[in-house]
Design an enzyme around this catalytic site. Structure first.
Site, PDB file in Angstrom:
ATOM      1  N   THR A  12      32.587  43.528  30.629  1.00  0.00           N
ATOM      2  CA  THR A  12      32.428  44.484  31.738  1.00  0.00           C
ATOM      3  C   THR A  12      32.974  43.975  33.067  1.00  0.00           C
ATOM      4  O   THR A  12      32.997  44.718  34.051  1.00  0.00           O
ATOM      5  CB  THR A  12      30.930  44.830  31.920  1.00  0.00           C
ATOM      6  OG1 THR A  12      30.183  43.605  31.889  1.00  0.00           O
ATOM      7  CG2 THR A  12      30.446  45.764  30.822  1.00  0.00           C
ATOM      8  N   GLY A  13      33.413  42.714  33.111  1.00  0.00           N
ATOM      9  CA  GLY A  13      33.983  42.174  34.353  1.00  0.00           C
ATOM     10  C   GLY A  13      35.421  42.617  34.526  1.00  0.00           C
ATOM     11  O   GLY A  13      35.963  43.382  33.714  1.00  0.00           O
ATOM     12  N   ARG A 113      39.320  23.765  29.741  1.00  0.00           N
ATOM     13  CA  ARG A 113      40.774  23.614  29.933  1.00  0.00           C
ATOM     14  C   ARG A 113      41.269  22.176  29.931  1.00  0.00           C
ATOM     15  O   ARG A 113      42.405  21.918  29.576  1.00  0.00           O
ATOM     16  CB  ARG A 113      41.185  24.231  31.281  1.00  0.00           C
ATOM     17  CG  ARG A 113      41.529  25.689  31.192  1.00  0.00           C
ATOM     18  CD  ARG A 113      42.067  26.196  32.523  1.00  0.00           C
ATOM     19  NE  ARG A 113      41.804  27.619  32.632  1.00  0.00           N
ATOM     20  CZ  ARG A 113      41.469  28.246  33.758  1.00  0.00           C
ATOM     21  NH1 ARG A 113      41.366  27.581  34.883  1.00  0.00           N
ATOM     22  NH2 ARG A 113      41.252  29.547  33.753  1.00  0.00           N
ATOM     23  N   CYS A 150      44.944  31.843  37.108  1.00  0.00           N
ATOM     24  CA  CYS A 150      45.889  32.953  37.323  1.00  0.00           C
ATOM     25  C   CYS A 150      47.134  32.575  38.139  1.00  0.00           C
ATOM     26  O   CYS A 150      48.248  33.017  37.830  1.00  0.00           O
ATOM     27  CB  CYS A 150      45.158  34.121  37.964  1.00  0.00           C
ATOM     28  SG  CYS A 150      43.956  33.634  39.200  1.00  0.00           S
ATOM     29  N   GLN A 176      46.094  35.447  47.547  1.00  0.00           N
ATOM     30  CA  GLN A 176      45.455  35.890  46.309  1.00  0.00           C
ATOM     31  C   GLN A 176      44.569  37.113  46.504  1.00  0.00           C
ATOM     32  O   GLN A 176      43.766  37.181  47.446  1.00  0.00           O
ATOM     33  CB  GLN A 176      44.644  34.733  45.712  1.00  0.00           C
ATOM     34  CG  GLN A 176      45.526  33.551  45.351  1.00  0.00           C
ATOM     35  CD  GLN A 176      44.806  32.392  44.679  1.00  0.00           C
ATOM     36  OE1 GLN A 176      45.093  31.240  44.982  1.00  0.00           O
ATOM     37  NE2 GLN A 176      43.883  32.646  43.769  1.00  0.00           N
ATOM     38  N   GLY A 180      40.833  38.591  41.870  1.00  0.00           N
ATOM     39  CA  GLY A 180      40.798  37.227  41.341  1.00  0.00           C
ATOM     40  C   GLY A 180      39.407  36.621  41.398  1.00  0.00           C
ATOM     41  O   GLY A 180      39.124  35.641  40.709  1.00  0.00           O
ATOM     42  N   GLU A 202      40.485  25.909  43.699  1.00  0.00           N
ATOM     43  CA  GLU A 202      41.748  26.503  43.226  1.00  0.00           C
ATOM     44  C   GLU A 202      42.930  25.535  43.352  1.00  0.00           C
ATOM     45  O   GLU A 202      43.745  25.395  42.442  1.00  0.00           O
ATOM     46  CB  GLU A 202      42.012  27.778  44.044  1.00  0.00           C
ATOM     47  CG  GLU A 202      43.048  28.692  43.451  1.00  0.00           C
ATOM     48  CD  GLU A 202      42.519  29.583  42.328  1.00  0.00           C
ATOM     49  OE1 GLU A 202      41.396  29.331  41.832  1.00  0.00           O
ATOM     50  OE2 GLU A 202      43.229  30.513  41.938  1.00  0.00           O
ATOM     51  N   HIS A 233      48.717  38.318  42.752  1.00  0.00           N
ATOM     52  CA  HIS A 233      48.759  37.163  43.649  1.00  0.00           C
ATOM     53  C   HIS A 233      50.214  36.889  44.035  1.00  0.00           C
ATOM     54  O   HIS A 233      51.089  36.787  43.162  1.00  0.00           O
ATOM     55  CB  HIS A 233      48.217  35.913  42.953  1.00  0.00           C
ATOM     56  CG  HIS A 233      46.756  35.965  42.598  1.00  0.00           C
ATOM     57  ND1 HIS A 233      45.879  36.899  43.098  1.00  0.00           N
ATOM     58  CD2 HIS A 233      46.022  35.160  41.782  1.00  0.00           C
ATOM     59  CE1 HIS A 233      44.662  36.666  42.606  1.00  0.00           C
ATOM     60  NE2 HIS A 233      44.729  35.633  41.810  1.00  0.00           N
ATOM     61  N   ASN A 316      47.296  38.839  38.360  1.00  0.00           N
ATOM     62  CA  ASN A 316      46.255  37.855  38.017  1.00  0.00           C
ATOM     63  C   ASN A 316      45.367  38.301  36.863  1.00  0.00           C
ATOM     64  O   ASN A 316      44.868  37.462  36.112  1.00  0.00           O
ATOM     65  CB  ASN A 316      45.389  37.552  39.240  1.00  0.00           C
ATOM     66  CG  ASN A 316      44.806  38.787  39.872  1.00  0.00           C
ATOM     67  OD1 ASN A 316      45.552  39.648  40.361  1.00  0.00           O
ATOM     68  ND2 ASN A 316      43.492  38.914  39.871  1.00  0.00           N
TER      69      ASN A 316
HETATM   70  N1  LIG Z   1      39.636  37.594  37.895  1.00  0.00           N
HETATM   71  C1  LIG Z   1      40.742  36.913  37.628  1.00  0.00           C
HETATM   72  O1  LIG Z   1      41.831  37.181  38.184  1.00  0.00           O
HETATM   73  C2  LIG Z   1      40.711  35.755  36.663  1.00  0.00           C
HETATM   74  C3  LIG Z   1      41.929  35.175  36.319  1.00  0.00           C
HETATM   75  C4  LIG Z   1      41.932  34.109  35.410  1.00  0.00           C
HETATM   76  C5  LIG Z   1      40.745  33.659  34.884  1.00  0.00           C
HETATM   77  N2  LIG Z   1      39.563  34.233  35.249  1.00  0.00           N
HETATM   78  C6  LIG Z   1      38.326  33.743  34.624  1.00  0.00           C
HETATM   79  O2  LIG Z   1      37.917  34.724  33.664  1.00  0.00           O
HETATM   80  C7  LIG Z   1      36.487  34.779  33.580  1.00  0.00           C
HETATM   81  C8  LIG Z   1      36.041  36.208  33.892  1.00  0.00           C
HETATM   82  O3  LIG Z   1      36.444  36.527  35.211  1.00  0.00           O
HETATM   83  P1  LIG Z   1      36.145  37.945  35.874  1.00  0.00           P
HETATM   84  O4  LIG Z   1      36.935  37.949  37.105  1.00  0.00           O
HETATM   85  O5  LIG Z   1      36.305  39.038  34.883  1.00  0.00           O
HETATM   86  O6  LIG Z   1      34.564  37.791  36.219  1.00  0.00           O
HETATM   87  P2  LIG Z   1      33.477  38.924  36.434  1.00  0.00           P
HETATM   88  O7  LIG Z   1      34.134  40.166  36.933  1.00  0.00           O
HETATM   89  O8  LIG Z   1      32.404  38.308  37.233  1.00  0.00           O
HETATM   90  O9  LIG Z   1      32.929  39.223  34.951  1.00  0.00           O
HETATM   91  C9  LIG Z   1      32.089  38.337  34.256  1.00  0.00           C
HETATM   92  C10 LIG Z   1      31.666  38.929  32.922  1.00  0.00           C
HETATM   93  O10 LIG Z   1      30.738  38.030  32.291  1.00  0.00           O
HETATM   94  C11 LIG Z   1      29.473  38.698  32.073  1.00  0.00           C
HETATM   95  N3  LIG Z   1      28.371  37.778  32.318  1.00  0.00           N
HETATM   96  C12 LIG Z   1      27.994  37.228  33.506  1.00  0.00           C
HETATM   97  N4  LIG Z   1      26.919  36.438  33.339  1.00  0.00           N
HETATM   98  C13 LIG Z   1      26.599  36.505  32.023  1.00  0.00           C
HETATM   99  C14 LIG Z   1      25.572  35.930  31.232  1.00  0.00           C
HETATM  100  N5  LIG Z   1      24.646  35.115  31.760  1.00  0.00           N
HETATM  101  N6  LIG Z   1      25.548  36.229  29.897  1.00  0.00           N
HETATM  102  C15 LIG Z   1      26.447  37.064  29.356  1.00  0.00           C
HETATM  103  N7  LIG Z   1      27.444  37.643  30.051  1.00  0.00           N
HETATM  104  C16 LIG Z   1      27.515  37.366  31.377  1.00  0.00           C
HETATM  105  C17 LIG Z   1      29.465  39.846  33.066  1.00  0.00           C
HETATM  106  O11 LIG Z   1      28.573  40.851  32.597  1.00  0.00           O
HETATM  107  P3  LIG Z   1      27.871  41.873  33.629  1.00  0.00           P
HETATM  108  O12 LIG Z   1      28.957  42.830  34.081  1.00  0.00           O
HETATM  109  O13 LIG Z   1      26.843  42.524  32.800  1.00  0.00           O
HETATM  110  O14 LIG Z   1      27.320  41.040  34.762  1.00  0.00           O
HETATM  111  C18 LIG Z   1      30.940  40.274  33.020  1.00  0.00           C
HETATM  112  O15 LIG Z   1      31.172  41.026  31.854  1.00  0.00           O
HETATM  113  C19 LIG Z   1      35.971  33.727  34.566  1.00  0.00           C
HETATM  114  O16 LIG Z   1      35.731  32.530  33.883  1.00  0.00           O
HETATM  115  C20 LIG Z   1      37.140  33.564  35.547  1.00  0.00           C
HETATM  116  O17 LIG Z   1      37.150  32.315  36.175  1.00  0.00           O
HETATM  117  C21 LIG Z   1      39.525  35.288  36.112  1.00  0.00           C
END
Ligand SMILES: NC(=O)c1ccc[n+]([C@@H]2O[C@H](COP(=O)([O-])OP(=O)(O)OC[C@H]3O[C@@H](n4cnc5c(N)ncnc54)[C@H](OP(=O)(O)O)[C@@H]3O)[C@@H](O)[C@H]2O)c1
Length: 339
Positions: A12-13, A113, A150, A176, A180, A202, A233, A316
Protein backbone atom coordinates in the site's frame (compact mmCIF):
# COMPACT_ATOMS: atom_id res chain seq x y z
CA UNK A 1 1.39 -19.99 -20.40
CA UNK A 2 0.47 -20.17 -16.74
CA UNK A 3 1.74 -17.09 -14.92
CA UNK A 4 3.96 -17.37 -11.83
CA UNK A 5 2.21 -16.36 -8.63
CA UNK A 6 3.92 -13.56 -6.71
CA UNK A 7 3.36 -11.69 -3.45
CA UNK A 8 3.84 -7.96 -2.85
CA UNK A 9 4.62 -7.14 0.77
CA UNK A 10 4.26 -3.49 1.76
CA UNK A 11 1.76 -3.19 -1.11
CA UNK A 12 0.00 0.00 0.00
CA UNK A 13 3.02 2.34 0.09
CA UNK A 14 4.32 4.41 -2.80
CA UNK A 15 6.55 1.61 -4.12
CA UNK A 16 3.97 -1.11 -3.40
CA UNK A 17 1.42 0.74 -5.54
CA UNK A 18 3.81 0.87 -8.48
CA UNK A 19 4.37 -2.87 -8.08
CA UNK A 20 0.65 -3.52 -8.36
CA UNK A 21 0.24 -1.11 -11.27
CA UNK A 22 3.14 -2.70 -13.21
CA UNK A 23 2.26 -6.30 -12.35
CA UNK A 24 -1.42 -5.93 -13.25
CA UNK A 25 -0.67 -6.70 -16.91
CA UNK A 26 2.66 -8.48 -16.61
CA UNK A 27 3.12 -11.32 -19.10
CA UNK A 28 4.86 -13.70 -16.63
CA UNK A 29 3.74 -12.72 -13.12
CA UNK A 30 0.38 -12.60 -11.39
CA UNK A 31 -0.22 -11.05 -7.96
CA UNK A 32 -1.66 -13.71 -5.66
CA UNK A 33 -0.96 -12.25 -2.20
CA UNK A 34 -0.56 -8.73 -0.81
CA UNK A 35 0.26 -7.46 2.68
CA UNK A 36 0.35 -4.11 4.48
CA UNK A 37 0.43 -3.06 8.15
CA UNK A 38 -1.87 -4.89 10.54
CA UNK A 39 -4.67 -2.26 10.56
CA UNK A 40 -5.49 -3.09 6.92
CA UNK A 41 -5.69 -6.89 7.17
CA UNK A 42 -8.96 -8.20 5.73
CA UNK A 43 -9.72 -5.00 3.79
CA UNK A 44 -10.18 -4.78 0.03
CA UNK A 45 -7.11 -3.20 -1.54
CA UNK A 46 -9.11 -0.63 -3.52
CA UNK A 47 -11.02 0.51 -0.40
CA UNK A 48 -7.99 0.64 1.84
CA UNK A 49 -5.17 2.16 -0.20
CA UNK A 50 -4.53 5.89 -0.59
CA UNK A 51 -3.60 5.65 -4.29
CA UNK A 52 -0.94 8.25 -5.13
CA UNK A 53 0.50 7.26 -8.50
CA UNK A 54 -0.71 9.18 -11.59
CA UNK A 55 -2.54 6.30 -13.32
CA UNK A 56 -5.86 4.75 -12.52
CA UNK A 57 -5.81 1.87 -10.06
CA UNK A 58 -6.04 -1.33 -12.19
CA UNK A 59 -9.43 -3.10 -11.95
CA UNK A 60 -7.75 -6.44 -11.24
CA UNK A 61 -6.17 -4.97 -8.11
CA UNK A 62 -9.21 -3.34 -6.48
CA UNK A 63 -10.72 -6.51 -5.08
CA UNK A 64 -7.60 -8.21 -3.77
CA UNK A 65 -7.84 -8.83 -0.03
CA UNK A 66 -4.97 -7.53 2.09
CA UNK A 67 -3.61 -10.42 4.13
CA UNK A 68 -1.31 -10.86 7.09
CA UNK A 69 2.36 -11.64 6.60
CA UNK A 70 2.17 -15.41 6.92
CA UNK A 71 4.59 -17.73 5.16
CA UNK A 72 2.29 -20.78 5.17
CA UNK A 73 -0.56 -18.78 3.68
CA UNK A 74 1.74 -17.44 0.97
CA UNK A 75 2.90 -20.95 0.15
CA UNK A 76 -0.70 -22.16 0.00
CA UNK A 77 -1.46 -19.33 -2.42
CA UNK A 78 1.25 -20.77 -4.70
CA UNK A 79 3.71 -17.93 -4.16
CA UNK A 80 7.42 -18.46 -4.80
CA UNK A 81 8.56 -14.93 -5.68
CA UNK A 82 8.08 -12.13 -3.14
CA UNK A 83 8.43 -8.47 -4.07
CA UNK A 84 9.20 -6.39 -1.00
CA UNK A 85 8.40 -2.70 -0.50
CA UNK A 86 8.69 -2.72 3.28
CA UNK A 87 10.46 -0.16 5.47
CA UNK A 88 14.08 -1.25 6.00
CA UNK A 89 13.70 -1.77 9.75
CA UNK A 90 10.91 -4.33 9.16
CA UNK A 91 12.61 -5.90 6.14
CA UNK A 92 15.65 -6.60 8.32
CA UNK A 93 13.58 -9.32 10.02
CA UNK A 94 11.15 -10.46 7.31
CA UNK A 95 13.54 -10.85 4.39
CA UNK A 96 16.01 -13.28 6.02
CA UNK A 97 12.97 -15.23 7.28
CA UNK A 98 11.54 -15.45 3.77
CA UNK A 99 14.92 -16.52 2.39
CA UNK A 100 15.36 -19.19 5.04
CA UNK A 101 11.95 -20.55 4.13
CA UNK A 102 12.72 -20.97 0.44
CA UNK A 103 11.18 -17.80 -1.03
CA UNK A 104 12.87 -15.78 -3.78
CA UNK A 105 12.85 -12.19 -2.52
CA UNK A 106 13.31 -9.13 -4.75
CA UNK A 107 13.43 -6.10 -2.51
CA UNK A 108 13.63 -2.32 -2.48
CA UNK A 109 14.56 -2.11 1.17
CA UNK A 110 18.15 -1.28 2.01
CA UNK A 111 18.34 -3.72 4.94
CA UNK A 112 20.47 -6.43 3.26
CA UNK A 113 22.10 -4.44 0.44
CA UNK A 114 25.58 -4.56 1.92
CA UNK A 115 25.69 -8.28 2.78
CA UNK A 116 28.54 -9.88 0.81
CA UNK A 117 26.44 -12.48 -0.96
CA UNK A 118 23.46 -10.22 -1.65
CA UNK A 119 23.63 -8.56 -5.05
CA UNK A 120 22.51 -5.00 -5.71
CA UNK A 121 21.31 -5.97 -9.15
CA UNK A 122 20.70 -3.80 -12.20
CA UNK A 123 20.42 -6.12 -15.23
CA UNK A 124 21.82 -3.56 -17.69
CA UNK A 125 24.80 -2.70 -15.47
CA UNK A 126 25.84 -5.79 -13.47
CA UNK A 127 23.64 -8.72 -14.55
CA UNK A 128 26.46 -11.13 -13.67
CA UNK A 129 26.03 -10.33 -9.95
CA UNK A 130 22.82 -12.41 -9.95
CA UNK A 131 25.18 -15.41 -9.63
CA UNK A 132 25.62 -14.42 -5.95
CA UNK A 133 22.29 -16.09 -5.15
CA UNK A 134 24.15 -19.40 -5.39
CA UNK A 135 26.35 -18.28 -2.50
CA UNK A 136 23.15 -17.71 -0.51
CA UNK A 137 22.28 -21.36 -1.15
CA UNK A 138 20.07 -21.28 -4.26
CA UNK A 139 18.80 -23.69 -5.66
CA UNK A 140 18.65 -25.51 -2.30
CA UNK A 141 17.30 -22.45 -0.48
CA UNK A 142 15.68 -19.11 -1.09
CA UNK A 143 17.59 -15.87 -1.64
CA UNK A 144 17.39 -12.08 -1.47
CA UNK A 145 18.19 -9.82 -4.42
CA UNK A 146 18.16 -6.08 -3.73
CA UNK A 147 17.92 -3.14 -6.05
CA UNK A 148 19.83 0.07 -5.58
CA UNK A 149 18.75 3.18 -3.77
CA UNK A 150 16.69 5.26 -6.24
CA UNK A 151 19.40 7.84 -7.06
CA UNK A 152 22.07 5.16 -7.46
CA UNK A 153 19.84 3.20 -9.83
CA UNK A 154 19.75 6.16 -12.24
CA UNK A 155 23.41 7.03 -11.83
CA UNK A 156 24.55 3.45 -12.38
CA UNK A 157 22.65 3.37 -15.66
CA UNK A 158 24.31 6.52 -17.00
CA UNK A 159 27.76 5.49 -15.73
CA UNK A 160 27.70 1.80 -16.78
CA UNK A 161 28.75 2.45 -20.39
CA UNK A 162 31.31 5.08 -19.26
CA UNK A 163 33.24 2.75 -16.93
CA UNK A 164 35.62 1.85 -19.76
CA UNK A 165 37.28 5.28 -19.45
CA UNK A 166 38.13 4.80 -15.76
CA UNK A 167 35.95 6.91 -13.44
CA UNK A 168 38.33 8.60 -10.98
CA UNK A 169 36.08 11.10 -9.26
CA UNK A 170 32.36 11.83 -9.12
CA UNK A 171 30.71 14.96 -7.72
CA UNK A 172 26.93 15.02 -7.65
CA UNK A 173 24.01 17.08 -6.39
CA UNK A 174 20.53 15.60 -6.29
CA UNK A 175 17.09 17.22 -6.45
CA UNK A 176 14.85 14.47 -5.09
CA UNK A 177 11.08 14.27 -5.29
CA UNK A 178 8.83 13.84 -2.26
CA UNK A 179 7.61 10.39 -3.36
CA UNK A 180 11.13 9.21 -2.53
CA UNK A 181 10.17 9.49 1.13
CA UNK A 182 7.14 7.19 0.72
CA UNK A 183 3.55 7.92 1.69
CA UNK A 184 2.60 10.03 3.63
CA UNK A 185 6.28 11.03 3.77
CA UNK A 186 7.12 14.63 4.59
CA UNK A 187 4.69 17.07 6.13
CA UNK A 188 3.35 19.59 3.57
CA UNK A 189 4.36 22.30 6.07
CA UNK A 190 7.99 21.25 5.63
CA UNK A 191 8.18 20.82 1.86
CA UNK A 192 5.66 23.19 0.27
CA UNK A 193 7.42 26.22 -1.24
CA UNK A 194 10.70 24.94 0.17
CA UNK A 195 13.77 22.78 -0.41
CA UNK A 196 15.46 20.70 2.30
CA UNK A 197 19.21 20.22 1.87
CA UNK A 198 19.45 16.95 3.76
CA UNK A 199 18.18 13.41 3.24
CA UNK A 200 19.20 11.04 5.99
CA UNK A 201 21.96 8.54 5.01
CA UNK A 202 21.37 9.16 1.28
CA UNK A 203 24.83 10.51 0.43
CA UNK A 204 26.54 7.56 2.14
CA UNK A 205 24.26 5.05 0.39
CA UNK A 206 25.03 6.45 -3.05
CA UNK A 207 28.78 6.25 -2.51
CA UNK A 208 28.70 2.71 -1.16
CA UNK A 209 26.24 1.34 -3.69
CA UNK A 210 27.72 2.81 -6.87
CA UNK A 211 31.04 1.20 -5.93
CA UNK A 212 29.45 -2.20 -5.26
CA UNK A 213 27.29 -2.21 -8.42
CA UNK A 214 29.86 -0.99 -10.94
CA UNK A 215 32.98 -2.45 -9.26
CA UNK A 216 34.68 0.95 -9.39
CA UNK A 217 36.34 2.93 -6.64
CA UNK A 218 36.09 6.66 -7.42
CA UNK A 219 36.33 9.54 -4.96
CA UNK A 220 32.69 10.56 -4.42
CA UNK A 221 31.27 13.87 -3.22
CA UNK A 222 27.49 14.12 -2.93
CA UNK A 223 24.84 16.52 -1.67
CA UNK A 224 21.24 15.30 -1.59
CA UNK A 225 18.35 17.75 -1.51
CA UNK A 226 14.58 17.22 -1.26
CA UNK A 227 12.54 19.44 -3.58
CA UNK A 228 8.77 20.03 -3.86
CA UNK A 229 8.28 17.77 -6.88
CA UNK A 230 6.03 14.71 -6.84
CA UNK A 231 7.89 12.09 -8.93
CA UNK A 232 11.37 11.76 -10.44
CA UNK A 233 14.82 12.62 -9.12
CA UNK A 234 17.05 15.04 -11.04
CA UNK A 235 20.83 14.73 -10.56
CA UNK A 236 23.73 16.89 -11.70
CA UNK A 237 26.99 15.02 -12.21
CA UNK A 238 30.65 15.99 -12.68
CA UNK A 239 33.07 13.19 -13.54
CA UNK A 240 36.85 13.00 -13.80
CA UNK A 241 38.19 10.13 -15.90
CA UNK A 242 41.58 8.44 -16.07
CA UNK A 243 41.49 8.81 -19.86
CA UNK A 244 41.12 12.09 -21.70
CA UNK A 245 37.45 11.94 -22.65
CA UNK A 246 35.51 14.31 -24.91
CA UNK A 247 31.76 14.91 -24.82
CA UNK A 248 31.46 13.15 -28.19
CA UNK A 249 32.89 9.98 -26.63
CA UNK A 250 30.23 10.09 -23.93
CA UNK A 251 27.47 10.60 -26.48
CA UNK A 252 28.74 7.62 -28.47
CA UNK A 253 28.88 5.45 -25.33
CA UNK A 254 25.26 6.23 -24.46
CA UNK A 255 24.20 5.81 -28.06
CA UNK A 256 25.78 2.35 -28.31
CA UNK A 257 24.10 1.30 -25.06
CA UNK A 258 21.31 -0.61 -26.83
CA UNK A 259 19.74 -3.82 -25.54
CA UNK A 260 17.98 -5.43 -28.47
CA UNK A 261 17.31 -8.94 -27.28
CA UNK A 262 17.27 -9.24 -23.52
CA UNK A 263 13.85 -10.93 -23.65
CA UNK A 264 13.04 -9.12 -20.38
CA UNK A 265 9.61 -7.47 -20.70
CA UNK A 266 10.45 -4.50 -18.42
CA UNK A 267 13.82 -3.62 -19.98
CA UNK A 268 13.88 -0.70 -22.44
CA UNK A 269 15.76 -1.26 -25.69
CA UNK A 270 17.56 2.03 -25.11
CA UNK A 271 17.86 2.45 -21.34
CA UNK A 272 19.66 5.83 -21.39
CA UNK A 273 18.39 8.57 -23.70
CA UNK A 274 20.21 11.87 -24.19
CA UNK A 275 18.57 15.08 -25.40
CA UNK A 276 20.34 18.20 -26.67
CA UNK A 277 17.45 20.36 -25.42
CA UNK A 278 19.09 22.55 -22.73
CA UNK A 279 15.97 22.36 -20.54
CA UNK A 280 15.95 18.55 -20.50
CA UNK A 281 15.52 16.30 -18.57
CA UNK A 282 12.80 17.36 -16.14
CA UNK A 283 10.97 15.32 -13.47
CA UNK A 284 7.73 16.34 -15.19
CA UNK A 285 8.55 13.59 -17.72
CA UNK A 286 9.25 10.93 -15.10
CA UNK A 287 6.73 8.51 -16.64
CA UNK A 288 7.93 8.90 -20.23
CA UNK A 289 9.49 6.04 -22.15
CA UNK A 290 8.73 2.37 -22.78
CA UNK A 291 8.08 0.74 -20.42
CA UNK A 292 6.83 3.86 -18.63
CA UNK A 293 9.33 5.21 -16.10
CA UNK A 294 12.09 2.69 -16.93
CA UNK A 295 14.25 4.95 -19.13
CA UNK A 296 16.95 7.18 -17.60
CA UNK A 297 17.19 10.55 -19.34
CA UNK A 298 20.39 12.60 -19.61
CA UNK A 299 21.09 16.13 -20.83
CA UNK A 300 23.29 19.26 -20.63
CA UNK A 301 26.52 17.40 -21.45
CA UNK A 302 29.61 19.62 -21.24
CA UNK A 303 33.36 19.56 -20.62
CA UNK A 304 35.09 22.10 -18.41
CA UNK A 305 38.56 22.05 -16.81
CA UNK A 306 39.01 18.41 -17.81
CA UNK A 307 35.78 17.31 -16.15
CA UNK A 308 32.65 15.96 -17.87
CA UNK A 309 29.33 17.29 -16.59
CA UNK A 310 25.72 16.28 -17.30
CA UNK A 311 22.24 16.09 -15.79
CA UNK A 312 20.10 13.01 -15.45
CA UNK A 313 16.60 12.13 -14.35
CA UNK A 314 15.39 8.80 -13.02
CA UNK A 315 11.87 7.78 -12.01
CA UNK A 316 12.52 6.91 -8.37
CA UNK A 317 9.42 4.72 -7.98
CA UNK A 318 9.75 2.81 -11.26
CA UNK A 319 13.37 2.34 -12.45
CA UNK A 320 14.58 3.38 -8.99
CA UNK A 321 12.30 0.96 -7.12
CA UNK A 322 9.44 -1.38 -8.16
CA UNK A 323 10.31 -1.55 -11.88
CA UNK A 324 13.93 -2.33 -11.02
CA UNK A 325 12.83 -5.24 -8.81
CA UNK A 326 10.48 -6.61 -11.45
CA UNK A 327 13.27 -6.43 -14.01
CA UNK A 328 15.56 -8.33 -11.60
CA UNK A 329 12.95 -11.05 -11.12
CA UNK A 330 12.56 -11.29 -14.90
CA UNK A 331 16.30 -11.81 -15.30
CA UNK A 332 16.29 -14.53 -12.64
CA UNK A 333 13.29 -16.31 -14.14
CA UNK A 334 14.72 -16.16 -17.65
CA UNK A 335 18.24 -17.28 -16.70
CA UNK A 336 16.90 -20.20 -14.70
CA UNK A 337 14.52 -21.39 -17.38
CA UNK A 338 11.42 -20.83 -15.26
CA UNK A 339 9.50 -19.15 -18.07
N1 LIG B 1 9.93 5.76 -2.38
C1 LIG B 1 10.98 5.53 -3.15
O1 LIG B 1 11.26 6.29 -4.11
C2 LIG B 1 11.90 4.37 -2.88
C3 LIG B 1 12.90 4.11 -3.81
C4 LIG B 1 13.76 3.03 -3.58
C5 LIG B 1 13.61 2.26 -2.46
N2 LIG B 1 12.63 2.54 -1.55
C6 LIG B 1 12.47 1.66 -0.39
O2 LIG B 1 11.31 0.85 -0.61
C7 LIG B 1 10.65 0.57 0.62
C8 LIG B 1 9.21 1.07 0.52
O3 LIG B 1 9.23 2.47 0.32
P1 LIG B 1 7.91 3.34 0.16
O4 LIG B 1 8.37 4.65 -0.28
O5 LIG B 1 6.88 2.61 -0.63
O6 LIG B 1 7.41 3.41 1.71
P2 LIG B 1 5.95 3.67 2.28
O7 LIG B 1 5.17 4.48 1.30
O8 LIG B 1 6.14 4.17 3.65
O9 LIG B 1 5.29 2.20 2.33
C9 LIG B 1 5.65 1.24 3.28
C10 LIG B 1 4.80 -0.01 3.14
O10 LIG B 1 5.14 -0.93 4.19
C11 LIG B 1 3.98 -1.21 5.00
N3 LIG B 1 4.36 -1.31 6.41
C12 LIG B 1 4.83 -0.31 7.21
N4 LIG B 1 5.06 -0.79 8.45
C13 LIG B 1 4.72 -2.10 8.43
C14 LIG B 1 4.71 -3.13 9.40
N5 LIG B 1 5.11 -2.91 10.67
N6 LIG B 1 4.29 -4.37 9.02
C15 LIG B 1 3.86 -4.60 7.77
N7 LIG B 1 3.84 -3.67 6.80
C16 LIG B 1 4.27 -2.43 7.13
C17 LIG B 1 3.05 -0.03 4.77
O11 LIG B 1 1.72 -0.43 5.07
P3 LIG B 1 0.61 0.66 5.51
O12 LIG B 1 0.26 1.44 4.26
O13 LIG B 1 -0.50 -0.17 5.99
O14 LIG B 1 1.25 1.52 6.57
C18 LIG B 1 3.29 0.23 3.27
O15 LIG B 1 2.59 -0.73 2.52
C19 LIG B 1 11.48 1.25 1.71
O16 LIG B 1 12.38 0.32 2.25
C20 LIG B 1 12.23 2.34 0.94
O17 LIG B 1 13.42 2.72 1.56
C21 LIG B 1 11.76 3.57 -1.75
Amino acid sequence: MEKMKVAVIGSTGAVGQVFLWMLSDHPWFEVAYVTASSARIGQRYGDSVHWVIPFEIPESVRNIEIKEFNLDAMRQAGVQIVFSAMPAEIAKGTEPELRANGFYVFTNAGALRYEDHVPILIPEANGESLELIRKQGYPDSGFVVTNANCVTAGLAMALAPLRVHGIKEMNISTYQSVSGAGYPGLSSFDITDNVIPYISKEEEKIEREIKKILSIDPIVHAYCVRVPVMFGHLITVWLTFEEDVETDDILKDWDKFVLEETGLPSTPVKPVIYSKDQTFPQPKYAFWGTPKGMVVYTGRLKKKDGKIGFTLMVNNLVKGAAGGSIQNAELFVKQNGLV
